[in-house]
Design an enzyme around this catalytic site. Structure first.
Site, mmCIF file in Angstrom:
data_model
loop_
_atom_site.group_PDB
_atom_site.id
_atom_site.type_symbol
_atom_site.label_atom_id
_atom_site.label_comp_id
_atom_site.label_asym_id
_atom_site.label_seq_id
_atom_site.Cartn_x
_atom_site.Cartn_y
_atom_site.Cartn_z
ATOM 1 C CG HIS A 7 -1.527 0.877 1.487
ATOM 2 N ND1 HIS A 7 -1.003 2.201 1.585
ATOM 3 C CD2 HIS A 7 -2.689 1.455 1.287
ATOM 4 C CE1 HIS A 7 -2.530 2.728 1.926
ATOM 5 N NE2 HIS A 7 -3.229 2.834 0.842
ATOM 6 C CB CYS A 34 -4.035 -1.080 -14.626
ATOM 7 S SG CYS A 34 -4.930 -2.454 -14.094
HETATM 8 C C1 PEP Z 1 -3.214 -5.861 -9.441
HETATM 9 O O1 PEP Z 1 -3.155 -6.559 -8.738
HETATM 10 O O2 PEP Z 1 -2.091 -5.602 -10.493
HETATM 11 C C2 PEP Z 1 -3.469 -3.491 -9.501
HETATM 12 C C3 PEP Z 1 -3.605 -2.942 -10.629
HETATM 13 O O3 PEP Z 1 -4.622 -3.975 -8.651
HETATM 14 P P1 PEP Z 1 -3.911 -3.788 -6.664
HETATM 15 O O4 PEP Z 1 -2.554 -2.448 -6.406
HETATM 16 O O5 PEP Z 1 -5.338 -2.987 -6.777
HETATM 17 O O6 PEP Z 1 -4.345 -5.153 -7.029
#
Ligand code: PEP
Ligand code: MG
Length: 517
Positions: free
Chosen positions: A120, A473
């Protein structure tokens, strides 16, 4: 670290190619400039004299580039106390959660004991361009002090960090300001855009209007990931807690959802409006429950592995009204943006799918909510590919998805079986030092394993739908080496934090150039 010589070198290089003004000269320059130089221009840097004068406390993972200094604060509240007095603060804590985001935003820098590139603290810090060092595992916070290898720093004393090297120092570092506005950088990136145009698009991961505006300034062509859980923090936290703790179908649930919908509609309208008419991919709620409940988590909701528990589409399936509410909020927001005279453009994305029937079910609920929407505003409904099973069954998942977006943070976690919050500081740094792994796979994509899963999913998804739009992403979307691999694998766009967009623009152009060599 920024370097006068490389800055002058870049300025001379761009000036002489501008004089020559041929495609060949521009391509030559775009191919020559290292992406690390662009990264260093985007952030404040430590001056070498100042780092020599300070005491190095320890080294962790260089999670978000740039250098920072401020008063050491051990909680988000103390960051706010310090910044209220007009002073600079550095947040130093074991780890962060969404509840810390108000303090994180105000901090000059962030240092955490635990966590890695996809934790995070790291993801949020990169998103906001705040320097961060995470996983400083020798650091101990106790009795109002930081203890590290025999050294003690009291809360309230100055601390400095270099998020490009992972170093943490006691004392106040002298900083050299960023150079992101130099005209030569702008010219270089415009040439890069000409080269990558039609091949690879660059979007940003952004959750607020402010981030969307910054992303546009840095050259993003849309938002590839808007994490809606970030809209439920700060004063919104009690609303989502009330929903989670309410019984499914209860009056309490209904009331909490109504309040959440109003808040969400406002937030979504702001972010979609800031990006209009460019596309915004709205990722429906995906956060482990403990991130919202923290110490308040009742026994029946406690999970041993929250990242593998009631997250994403799974929570949505057991709480049917959640994604229905988010869909209604989005439709309301799109109408609001349109009525304000802009052209809204948004898609809906479902997280953590591993079985096409999950997608099919929530898609049917979302479509019911969209039934009254005009064709003009109707969002596409796509899915993240972030579990190994989703990648393996991509051919059937593509039947129900209008687009794919690879969540390479979770995909890396799950392909390796490496907990993204726990493993980097001790295990991966040791693995890299010992040559067991050549790089940290949360930073640069593991081509052989995770990359193989991605290529398999692209090939099979496009068997079902040759036109399937595919993006990335996860954090790898801003990493130059990963961008080259992803471009060669056939993705249409990468999405990364706004501050990494300029780096991604250059890296994408370099990938296009090397594929045409
Ligand atoms: C991922 O898992 O790569 C993603 C973009 O989602 P998060 O980081 O919010 O789990
Ligand atoms: Mg994910």
């Amino acid at each position: 670290m920024q370097n006068e010589h490389s800055l002058n070198w870049l300025m001379d290089l761009v000036a002489s190619a501008s004089l020559e003004n041929t495609d060949k000269a521009k391509k030559n320059v775009v191919g020559l400039v290292p992406t690390s130089l662009v990264e260093s221009l985007m952030h404040d840097a430590a001056t070498s004299e100042s780092t020599h004068e300070l005491k190095l406390l320890g080294t962790g993972i260089a999670a978000s580039p740039g250098a920072a200094a401020g008063i050491a604060c051990f909680s988000s509240d103390s960051v706010l106390d310090v910044t209220d007095k007009g002073e600079k603060a550095v947040l130093v804590c074991n780890e962060t959660s969404p509840a810390d985001e108000v303090g994180m935003r105000m901090a000059e820098g962030i240092v955490t004991v635990r966590g890695g590139m996809a934790s995070h603290a790291a993801v949020v810090a990169r998103g906001w361009g705040i320097p961060a060092v995470v996983g400083v595992s020798d650091l101990e916070i106790a009795d109002g002090n930081i203890k590290i290898k025999g050294a003690v720093v009291e809360e309230g004393a100055y601390i400095s960090l270099d998020g490009s090297t992972g170093e943490v120092f006691s004392g106040e570092m002298e900083l050299q300001e960023s150079n992101e506005e130099i005209p030569e950088l702008k010219t270089l990136l415009e040439w890069a855009d000409e080269i990558r145009s039609g091949y690879l698009k660059i979007r940003a991961n952004a959750d607020t209007a402010e981030d969307a505006e910054r992303a546009l300034l840095f050259g993003a062509e849309g938002i590839g990931l808007c994490r809606t859980e970030h809209m439920f923090m700060g004063d919104r936290l009690p609303l989502i807690q009330r929903f989670i703790l309410a019984d499914d179908g209860s009056e309490e649930e209904k009331e909490s959802l109504n309040e959440l919908m109003l808040a969400q509609r406002l937030d979504l309208a702001e972010v979609v409006s800031a990006m209009a008419p460019n596309p915004v991919t709205i990722r429906l709620l995906d956060a482990p429950l403990h991130e919202f409940l923290g110490a308040e988590t009742p026994d029946e909701l406690l999970e041993h592995n929250p990242m593998l528990g009631t997250r994403g589409v799974r929570l949505a399936i057991i709480r049917e009204q959640l994604y229905r509410m988010q869909t209604r909020a989005l439709m309301g927001a799109l109408v609001d943006v349109e009525e304000a005279g802009k052209k809204p453009n948004a898609d809906i994305m479902i997280p953590l799918v591993s079985e096409v029937n999950e997608l099919n079910l929530v898609r049917s609920w979302i479509e019911e909510e969209l039934a009254s929407a005009g064709d003009e505003l109707r969002p596409n409904i796509g899915t993240m590919i972030e579990t190994p099973r989703a990648a393996i069954t991509a051919e059937s998942i593509a039947n129900k998805a209008d687009f794919f977006s690879f969540g390479t943070n979770d995909l890396t976690q799950l392909v390796f079986g490496f907990s993204r919050d726990d493993i980097e500081s001790r295990v991966i740094s040791m693995y890299v030092n010992e040559g067991i792994l050549s790089v940290n796979p949360f930073e640069t994509l593991d081509f052989q394993g995770v990359g193989h899963a991605i290529r398999y999913a692209i090939e099979n998804g496009r068997k079902t739908n040759p036109e399937l739009e595919i993006g990335v992403c996860g954090e790898h979307g801003g990493d130059p080496e990963s961008i080259r691999f992803l471009f060669e694998s056939g993705v249409d766009y990468v999405s990364c934090s706004p501050f990494r967009v300029p780096i991604a623009r250059l890296a994408a152009a370099q990938a296009v150039l090397s594929s045409s060599d």
